[in-house]
Write a protein that holds these residues in place. Structure first.
Motif, PDB file in Angstrom:
ATOM      1  N   GLY A  66       0.788  -1.223   0.000  1.00 44.95           N
ATOM      2  CA  GLY A  66       0.000   0.000   0.000  1.00 44.95           C
ATOM      3  C   GLY A  66       0.817   1.268   0.000  1.00 44.95           C
ATOM      4  N   LEU A  67       2.123   1.145   0.070  1.00 48.96           N
ATOM      5  CA  LEU A  67       3.026   2.302   0.038  1.00 48.96           C
ATOM      6  C   LEU A  67       2.699   3.312   1.133  1.00 48.96           C
ATOM      7  N   THR A  68       2.285   2.806   2.292  1.00 49.01           N
ATOM      8  CA  THR A  68       1.855   3.671   3.392  1.00 49.01           C
ATOM      9  C   THR A  68       2.922   3.769   4.468  1.00 49.01           C
ATOM     10  N   LEU A  69       3.218   5.001   4.847  1.00 52.87           N
ATOM     11  CA  LEU A  69       4.048   5.281   6.016  1.00 52.87           C
ATOM     12  C   LEU A  69       3.395   6.405   6.804  1.00 52.87           C
ATOM     13  N   PRO A  70       3.591   6.448   8.111  1.00 53.43           N
ATOM     14  CA  PRO A  70       2.997   7.538   8.892  1.00 53.43           C
ATOM     15  C   PRO A  70       3.579   8.877   8.465  1.00 53.43           C
ATOM     16  N   ALA A  71       2.722   9.865   8.377  1.00 54.17           N
ATOM     17  CA  ALA A  71       3.134  11.188   7.901  1.00 54.17           C
ATOM     18  C   ALA A  71       3.828  11.982   8.992  1.00 54.17           C
ATOM     19  N   ASN A  72       4.567  12.989   8.554  1.00 52.27           N
ATOM     20  CA  ASN A  72       5.110  13.966   9.492  1.00 52.27           C
ATOM     21  C   ASN A  72       3.957  14.831   9.993  1.00 52.27           C
ATOM     22  N   GLU A 270      -0.698   4.678  19.549  1.00 50.56           N
ATOM     23  CA  GLU A 270      -0.149   4.726  18.191  1.00 50.56           C
ATOM     24  C   GLU A 270       0.224   3.344  17.680  1.00 50.56           C
ATOM     25  N   LEU A 271       0.754   2.514  18.573  1.00 51.16           N
ATOM     26  CA  LEU A 271       1.089   1.146  18.170  1.00 51.16           C
ATOM     27  C   LEU A 271      -0.160   0.393  17.718  1.00 51.16           C
ATOM     28  N   VAL A 272      -1.223   0.494  18.514  1.00 51.41           N
ATOM     29  CA  VAL A 272      -2.453  -0.222  18.176  1.00 51.41           C
ATOM     30  C   VAL A 272      -3.129   0.386  16.949  1.00 51.41           C
ATOM     31  N   ASN A 273      -3.100   1.699  16.828  1.00 55.00           N
ATOM     32  CA  ASN A 273      -3.738   2.358  15.687  1.00 55.00           C
ATOM     33  C   ASN A 273      -3.068   2.032  14.364  1.00 55.00           C
ATOM     34  N   SER A 274      -1.788   1.746  14.381  1.00 56.07           N
ATOM     35  CA  SER A 274      -1.065   1.528  13.128  1.00 56.07           C
ATOM     36  C   SER A 274      -1.526   0.247  12.454  1.00 56.07           C
ATOM     37  N   PRO A 275      -1.776   0.317  11.148  1.00 57.12           N
ATOM     38  CA  PRO A 275      -2.296  -0.856  10.432  1.00 57.12           C
ATOM     39  C   PRO A 275      -1.239  -1.937  10.289  1.00 57.12           C
ATOM     40  N   ALA A 276      -1.708  -3.149  10.032  1.00 60.09           N
ATOM     41  CA  ALA A 276      -0.805  -4.293   9.973  1.00 60.09           C
ATOM     42  C   ALA A 276       0.146  -4.240   8.783  1.00 60.09           C
ATOM     43  N   ASN A 277      -0.201  -3.485   7.739  1.00 60.52           N
ATOM     44  CA  ASN A 277       0.733  -3.366   6.614  1.00 60.52           C
ATOM     45  C   ASN A 277       1.881  -2.415   6.938  1.00 60.52           C
ATOM     46  N   VAL A 278       1.760  -1.671   8.039  1.00 62.36           N
ATOM     47  CA  VAL A 278       2.849  -0.812   8.501  1.00 62.36           C
ATOM     48  C   VAL A 278       3.533  -1.428   9.718  1.00 62.36           C
ATOM     49  N   LEU A 279       2.735  -1.801  10.716  1.00 58.57           N
ATOM     50  CA  LEU A 279       3.287  -2.376  11.944  1.00 58.57           C
ATOM     51  C   LEU A 279       3.384  -3.896  11.810  1.00 58.57           C
ATOM     52  N   THR A 280       4.458  -4.358  11.220  1.00 58.36           N
ATOM     53  CA  THR A 280       4.744  -5.791  11.135  1.00 58.36           C
ATOM     54  C   THR A 280       5.446  -6.230  12.416  1.00 58.36           C
ATOM     55  N   PRO A 281       5.617  -7.536  12.637  1.00 58.30           N
ATOM     56  CA  PRO A 281       6.375  -7.964  13.813  1.00 58.30           C
ATOM     57  C   PRO A 281       7.775  -7.362  13.861  1.00 58.30           C
ATOM     58  N   GLY A 282       8.412  -7.233  12.702  1.00 65.80           N
ATOM     59  CA  GLY A 282       9.740  -6.639  12.670  1.00 65.80           C
ATOM     60  C   GLY A 282       9.751  -5.187  13.067  1.00 65.80           C
ATOM     61  N   VAL A 283       8.766  -4.434  12.621  1.00 67.36           N
ATOM     62  CA  VAL A 283       8.691  -3.019  12.980  1.00 67.36           C
ATOM     63  C   VAL A 283       8.362  -2.860  14.467  1.00 67.36           C
ATOM     64  N   THR A 354       0.383  -8.880  15.494  1.00 67.20           N
ATOM     65  CA  THR A 354       0.204  -7.640  14.741  1.00 67.20           C
ATOM     66  C   THR A 354      -0.931  -7.746  13.733  1.00 67.20           C
ATOM     67  N   PHE A 355      -1.317  -8.953  13.391  1.00 70.68           N
ATOM     68  CA  PHE A 355      -2.579  -9.175  12.687  1.00 70.68           C
ATOM     69  C   PHE A 355      -3.007 -10.625  12.904  1.00 70.68           C
ATOM     70  N   ASP A 356      -4.311 -10.815  13.086  1.00 72.46           N
ATOM     71  CA  ASP A 356      -4.869 -12.143  13.322  1.00 72.46           C
ATOM     72  C   ASP A 356      -6.007 -12.406  12.344  1.00 72.46           C
ATOM     73  N   GLU A 371     -11.522  -6.905  10.499  1.00 74.60           N
ATOM     74  CA  GLU A 371     -10.981  -5.618  10.032  1.00 74.60           C
ATOM     75  C   GLU A 371     -10.303  -4.844  11.150  1.00 74.60           C
ATOM     76  N   LEU A 372     -10.513  -5.248  12.412  1.00 78.09           N
ATOM     77  CA  LEU A 372      -9.883  -4.583  13.547  1.00 78.09           C
ATOM     78  C   LEU A 372      -8.762  -5.408  14.170  1.00 78.09           C
ATOM     79  N   MET A 373      -8.366  -6.487  13.503  1.00 82.83           N
ATOM     80  CA  MET A 373      -7.413  -7.383  14.136  1.00 82.83           C
ATOM     81  C   MET A 373      -5.989  -6.854  14.182  1.00 82.83           C
ATOM     82  N   LYS A 374      -5.801  -5.615  13.747  1.00 83.02           N
ATOM     83  CA  LYS A 374      -4.539  -4.938  14.049  1.00 83.02           C
ATOM     84  C   LYS A 374      -4.405  -4.717  15.555  1.00 83.02           C
TER      85      LYS A 374
END
Length: 582
Positions: A66-72, A270-283, A354-356, A371-374
């Motif tokens: 999705g080419l998504t990163l949190p904005a400044n 912020e951790l919970v709000n971040s979507p799973a395509n951004v907040l992976t286990p590695g991140v 980070t996603f279930d 849809e909320l499993m982030k």
């Protein structure tokens, strides 16, 4: 993902007021740093103590879906000053007064009996009483009325905010702070004051705690997570005066504590709000490492990859992680006090899915909340939020281990199937009769690991069961523990934090439904008592000598009305750790 943070305390030697300035720099991106600067000023020359982390080199690949990163985002800067002055003489944009139902009582001439409200009403020529009557303001909880003042007076608006029949708890004053933030936002007020109509109803000892709760509520009410919005409005609130609750070192300490706790809660949100395509286990592991890097005088970090977990025989955790293209990361932060001996070792264990998706028992149908499993990593968010706050507070006498088995529960040809048998790191075997009961499988190995660190007391937090939501709703977390002593400790901490917990039974007879014909146990029983059987499952992986508590926070992790995370658990965990500190 977490806020880049700076905070400073300025303590005036004047008996008139004490000032706490807390600057929140809301997150600029995942490459943002934690930055904490502490400045003390008194009648003596400047003393300055600064803590700053160096840029953390990227350890994990950036999520690209999705080419998504949190904005400044623009920074949020709020300063707090504790003052003793006549409320009617205060000057600024918005004067907010917390009012109980008793405070709005009128005399035979229909004037306020309360001294503060009477003084304000006199200054406004009776307009405050008139408007509150017209709008039927009675001080009920959640009620508010805001009056725009003509030019020539010290403040532009006055707001009466209802506290209900009485107000004495942390949660009540946090709610007042949130109401102040809402009123300030609506009025676009930059300089705000908060007072209670009846401050003398509070004991001298409780006033600093009350001020802290109001400050925390105001900060959290002002914060908005706009990192994933293309456009967002910057908050104009810059300063808050807390009037009539005292001044001095104890109050300054409590206001700093409010800032530290709020920064941890905001990280959790912020951790919970971040979507799973951004907040992976590695991140998530990377974000945890930043905490250790920022507060490296008290923290160390250890991140285990799949091979290292395999060496530790974490078959239960690795079974859940097997289907995902994003590899698992087992995260272990360790806090040790900057000086002095360690008197007790604690462990905080958080579920980190980070996603279930549910796995092969995929979540389908109304109410499945896929849809909320982030938010299935809400337990880990609470743990890391607490770590961040404790890194700033630096309590003595306590060692704390923060443990998260982070992964995703996905579907693929390499994934765990219903009917598979996995082996946990304590040697116990588990027949997986439901792949959507995966959180307890990851927690099993995390709890064994926590016991192996020598922890004397363990609290785990998890968005574990829908049954807890059905039983307790969206505001209360379920608590399970065989230890009455630990229950008292944590419930005392939750009362101080304002978070709601309810103890549920560990009914041992229910374990019959968890027995397997081919393994030591299954991972789910029947629907009746399923939150209890989930807790009984976890109990199988805790050393009998260790005091242990499980908190099922599936309900309060998420605010459905606001469609965002709450940061639940952070405040209680920090309070509990501090109560165990020397």
């Amino acid at each position: 993902m977490h806020p880049k943070m700076a905070s400073s305390i300025v303590a005036s030697s004047s008996s008139f007021s004490s000032i706490l300035t807390t600057q929140f720099l809301t997150p600029s991106s995942f490459s943002s740093l934690f930055l904490k600067t502490l400045t003390l000023r008194s009648s003596t020359p400047f003393q300055r103590l600064s803590f700053a982390s160096q840029p953390l080199r990227r350890l994990m690949a950036r999520a690209t879906l999705g080419l998504t990163l949190p904005a400044n985002t623009e920074s949020l800067k709020v300063s707090f000053a504790a003052k003793e002055l006549d409320v009617a003489e205060w000057k600024g944009d918005l004067l907010a007064v917390g009012v109980t139902e008793k405070d709005v009582a009128r005399n035979v001439e229909s004037r306020f009996e309360n001294a503060i409200l009477s003084a304000l009403d006199s200054k406004l020529g009776g307009l405050l009483g008139q408007v509150s009557s017209e709008e039927d303001f009675s001080g009920k909880l959640g009620q508010s009325t805001v009056l725009r003042i003509a030019s020539g007076l010290g403040f532009k608006r006055v707001a009466l905010l209802g506290l209900g029949a009485s107000a004495s708890t942390t949660s009540a004053f946090k709610s007042l702070g949130e109401a102040v933030a809402a009123a300030a936002k609506s009025a676009q007020a930059g300089h705000v004051a908060v007072a209670l109509a009846s401050p003398d109803a509070l004991s001298t000892e409780s006033k600093p705690k009350t001020a802290s709760a109001i400050a925390s509520g105001t900060l959290l009410g002002t914060f908005e997570d706009n990192r994933y919005k293309s456009e967002s409005k910057k908050s104009v609130l810059s300063s808050v005066d807390i009037i009539g609750l005292g001044t001095g070192p104890e109050l300054e300490k409590k206001l700093k504590y409010a800032a530290d706790i709020s920064s941890g809660i905001i990280l959790g949100r912020e951790l919970v709000n971040s979507p799973a395509n951004v907040l992976t286990p590695g991140v998530l592991a990377e974000e945890a490492s930043k905490i250790a890097s920022t507060y490296n005088d008290v923290f160390t970090a250890k991140i285990l990859d799949a091979e290292q977990c395999k060496e530790l025989k974490m078959g239960s955790y690795l079974g859940v992680a097997a289907a995902s293209a994003n590899p698992p990361h087992f995260i272990h932060l360790c806090y040790k006090p900057p000086t002095g001996p360690v008197n007790v070792k604690l462990a905080l264990v958080g579920k980190g899915l980070t996603f279930d998706s549910g796995g092969y028992n995929i979540k389908t149908g109304p109410g499945c909340l896929i849809e909320l499993m982030k938010f299935d990593m809400g337990g880990s968010a609470a743990v890391f939020g607490a770590a961040k706050a404790l890194g700033q507070i630096k309590p003595l006498g306590v060692e704390v281990h923060f443990i998260v088995a982070a992964c995703e529960n996905m579907i693929s040809g390499t994934g765990m199937r219903p009917g598979d048998i996995v082996t946990a790191s304590n040697g116990k075997t588990i027949e997986v009769n439901n792949t959507d009961a995966e959180g307890r499988l990851t927690l099993a190995d995390a709890l064994v690991y926590a016991c192996n660190q020598g922890a004397e007391k363990i609290v785990d937090l998890a968005t574990l069961t829908g049954a807890c939501i059905i039983g307790l709703g969206s505001s209360i977390a379920g608590v399970f523990t065989p230890s009455d002593d630990l229950a008292k400790e944590v419930f005392d901490a939750s009362e101080a934090s304002g978070e709601k917990l309810w103890r549920l039974p560990l009914e041992e007879s229910y374990w019959e439904s968890m027995k397997s014909g081919v393994a030591d146990m299954v991972n789910t029983g029947g629907r009746p008592g399923s939150a209890i059987t989930a807790a009984l499952f976890l109990k199988q992986f805790v050393d009998e000598k260790v005091q242990w508590m499980h908190i099922d926070m599936a309900g309060p992790v998420w605010n459905e009305k606001q469609r965002c995370a709450t940061g639940f658990g952070v405040a209680t965990l920090v309070e509990w750790v501090l109560r165990n500190a020397s």
